[in-house]
Design a protein around this motif. Structure first.
Motif, mmCIF file in Angstrom:
data_model
loop_
_atom_site.group_PDB
_atom_site.id
_atom_site.type_symbol
_atom_site.label_atom_id
_atom_site.label_comp_id
_atom_site.label_asym_id
_atom_site.label_seq_id
_atom_site.Cartn_x
_atom_site.Cartn_y
_atom_site.Cartn_z
ATOM 1 N N UNK A 70 0.944 -1.223 0.075
ATOM 2 C CA UNK A 70 -0.077 0.027 -0.088
ATOM 3 C C UNK A 70 0.831 1.239 0.183
ATOM 4 N N UNK A 71 0.633 2.132 -0.770
ATOM 5 C CA UNK A 71 1.304 3.598 -0.933
ATOM 6 C C UNK A 71 0.665 4.376 0.280
ATOM 7 N N UNK A 72 1.669 4.856 0.941
ATOM 8 C CA UNK A 72 1.373 5.768 2.092
ATOM 9 C C UNK A 72 2.357 7.256 1.776
ATOM 10 N N UNK A 73 1.863 8.419 2.173
ATOM 11 C CA UNK A 73 2.442 9.342 2.006
ATOM 12 C C UNK A 73 2.795 10.179 3.131
ATOM 13 N N UNK A 74 3.209 11.757 2.872
ATOM 14 C CA UNK A 74 3.832 12.539 4.144
ATOM 15 C C UNK A 74 2.953 12.573 5.157
ATOM 16 N N UNK A 75 1.722 12.791 4.993
ATOM 17 C CA UNK A 75 0.990 13.303 6.051
ATOM 18 C C UNK A 75 -0.353 12.458 5.960
ATOM 19 N N UNK A 76 -0.574 11.652 7.075
ATOM 20 C CA UNK A 76 -1.983 10.890 7.061
ATOM 21 C C UNK A 76 -2.567 10.918 8.198
ATOM 22 N N UNK A 77 -4.060 10.671 8.003
ATOM 23 C CA UNK A 77 -5.037 10.722 9.353
ATOM 24 C C UNK A 77 -5.237 9.456 9.313
ATOM 25 N N UNK A 78 -5.372 8.942 10.800
ATOM 26 C CA UNK A 78 -6.113 7.773 11.260
ATOM 27 C C UNK A 78 -7.215 7.961 12.184
ATOM 28 N N UNK A 79 -8.048 7.277 12.382
ATOM 29 C CA UNK A 79 -9.037 7.745 13.198
ATOM 30 C C UNK A 79 -10.021 6.501 13.912
ATOM 31 N N UNK A 80 -10.404 6.526 15.390
ATOM 32 C CA UNK A 80 -11.105 5.636 15.707
ATOM 33 C C UNK A 80 -12.150 6.314 16.606
ATOM 34 N N UNK A 81 -13.133 6.370 15.892
ATOM 35 C CA UNK A 81 -14.471 7.285 16.750
ATOM 36 C C UNK A 81 -14.909 6.420 17.925
ATOM 37 N N UNK A 82 -14.737 5.165 18.049
ATOM 38 C CA UNK A 82 -15.194 4.540 19.140
ATOM 39 C C UNK A 82 -14.283 4.942 20.331
ATOM 40 N N UNK A 83 -12.865 5.045 20.132
ATOM 41 C CA UNK A 83 -12.101 5.647 21.318
ATOM 42 C C UNK A 83 -11.984 7.050 21.225
ATOM 43 N N UNK A 84 -12.621 7.684 20.399
ATOM 44 C CA UNK A 84 -12.698 9.303 20.485
ATOM 45 C C UNK A 84 -11.226 9.943 20.185
ATOM 46 N N UNK A 85 -10.534 9.163 19.382
ATOM 47 C CA UNK A 85 -9.369 9.695 18.809
ATOM 48 C C UNK A 85 -9.034 9.706 17.343
ATOM 49 N N UNK A 86 -8.268 10.770 17.052
ATOM 50 C CA UNK A 86 -7.776 10.718 15.818
ATOM 51 C C UNK A 86 -6.436 11.186 15.878
ATOM 52 N N UNK A 87 -5.534 10.377 14.800
ATOM 53 C CA UNK A 87 -4.121 10.653 14.818
ATOM 54 C C UNK A 87 -3.688 11.215 13.410
ATOM 55 N N UNK A 88 -3.055 12.386 13.611
ATOM 56 C CA UNK A 88 -2.256 12.747 12.442
ATOM 57 C C UNK A 88 -0.858 12.385 12.306
ATOM 58 N N UNK A 89 -0.271 11.753 11.160
ATOM 59 C CA UNK A 89 1.137 11.259 11.344
ATOM 60 C C UNK A 89 1.771 12.073 10.432
ATOM 61 N N UNK A 90 2.735 12.819 10.682
ATOM 62 C CA UNK A 90 3.472 13.547 9.521
ATOM 63 C C UNK A 90 5.077 13.126 9.488
ATOM 64 N N UNK A 91 5.342 12.789 8.370
ATOM 65 C CA UNK A 91 6.383 11.845 7.969
ATOM 66 C C UNK A 91 7.462 12.635 7.397
#
Length: 262
Positions: A70-91
């Motif tokens: 899978x292709x991944x890029x410089x800044x991606x957003x991950x989220x889990x609404x059930x945990x009430x959390x979102x994560x932005x990874x900057x590479x």
């Protein structure tokens, strides 16, 4: 700026956003890697901007051959609404001439998304600490007034240390006219992001660690465990044994020495 990778745009309202800043030792990014890998957070989109140095690569959180390509890029957003959390990874590093623009775009997206609070993971040079910063834990925090109103008691209960302000010219006799300043050497856009958030009344906290370049895995484990003391994402007293190391860390220091050179 944000582009969804799902059939319908994700809803970020009232979620906690956790993000790193590219800083000394890449500690914030490593800590975010541990969060994404351990919580198995799904990718929901990415940030498209010319403020970051372009990069792309294979899936850093692959679990097998099926998803490794899978292709991944410089800044991606991950989220889990059930945990009430979102994560932005900057590479990728921020382009030096576009630092202020990137901060504005980032804060604009944060406000438009409706995050309840933003937690920034960062680091700064250990060798530039002043005398008061040499004492106690290497972990520090900063918090905007907007978030202090709702979370100030939690910080007191945790016993965390706020980032000290230091004199503009250490060692100079105090004349009573000089105001201490916030100094985060090696912290990238950390200070600017925090100051902008104060100005725009955004609920934001910075968790950072004093460190040096080298093997920064222990620093990342300490920082993400420090964060979990507040968020309680892992219900286990032996957290460091429970953080899941992503597959991409197998090449953190490059491949082994080729036997052919001997």
């Amino acid at each position: 700026m944000f582009i969804t990778s799902q059939s319908s745009p994700p809803v970020f309202k009232d979620l906690t956003l956790v993000m790193p800043v590219v800083a000394v030792g890449n500690v914030g990014q490593l800590a975010v890697d541990l969060l994404i890998s351990t919580l198995n957070l799904p990718r929901v989109g990415y940030l498209h901007t010319d403020c970051l140095i372009p990069m792309a690569g294979n899936n850093p959180y692959a679990t097998g051959k099926e998803d490794a390509g899978e292709l991944h890029t410089a800044a991606e957003v991950y989220a889990a609404p059930e945990l009430k959390i979102a994560v932005l990874q900057i590479r990728a590093p921020v382009v030096k001439t576009k630092s202020r623009r990137f901060r504005r775009l980032l804060l604009s997206w944060i406000k438009a998304s409706g995050f309840s609070r933003t937690l920034v993971l960062s680091s700064c040079h250990a060798y530039q600490r002043d005398d008061q910063q040499l004492q106690g834990t290497p972990l520090r925090y900063l918090i905007t007034l907007s978030l202090l109103k709702s979370s100030g008691d939690a910080f007191k209960e945790l016993g965390w240390k706020e980032m000290e302000r230091v004199p503009l010219c250490p060692g100079r006799l105090d004349t009573g006219t000089e105001q201490p300043r916030l100094y985060i050497p090696g912290g990238g856009i950390t200070k600017g992001l925090y100051m902008d958030s104060c100005t725009e009344d955004i609920p934001l906290a910075v968790l950072l660690v004093f460190c040096s370049e080298g093997d920064n895995v222990p620093d990342a484990l300490a920082l993400v465990s420090h964060l979990d003391d507040w968020l309680h994402l892992l219900d286990n007293p032996n957290r460091e044994a429970k953080w899941k190391i992503p597959i991409s860390w197998s090449l953190l220091f490059g491949s082994g020495i080729p036997p052919a050179i001997f």
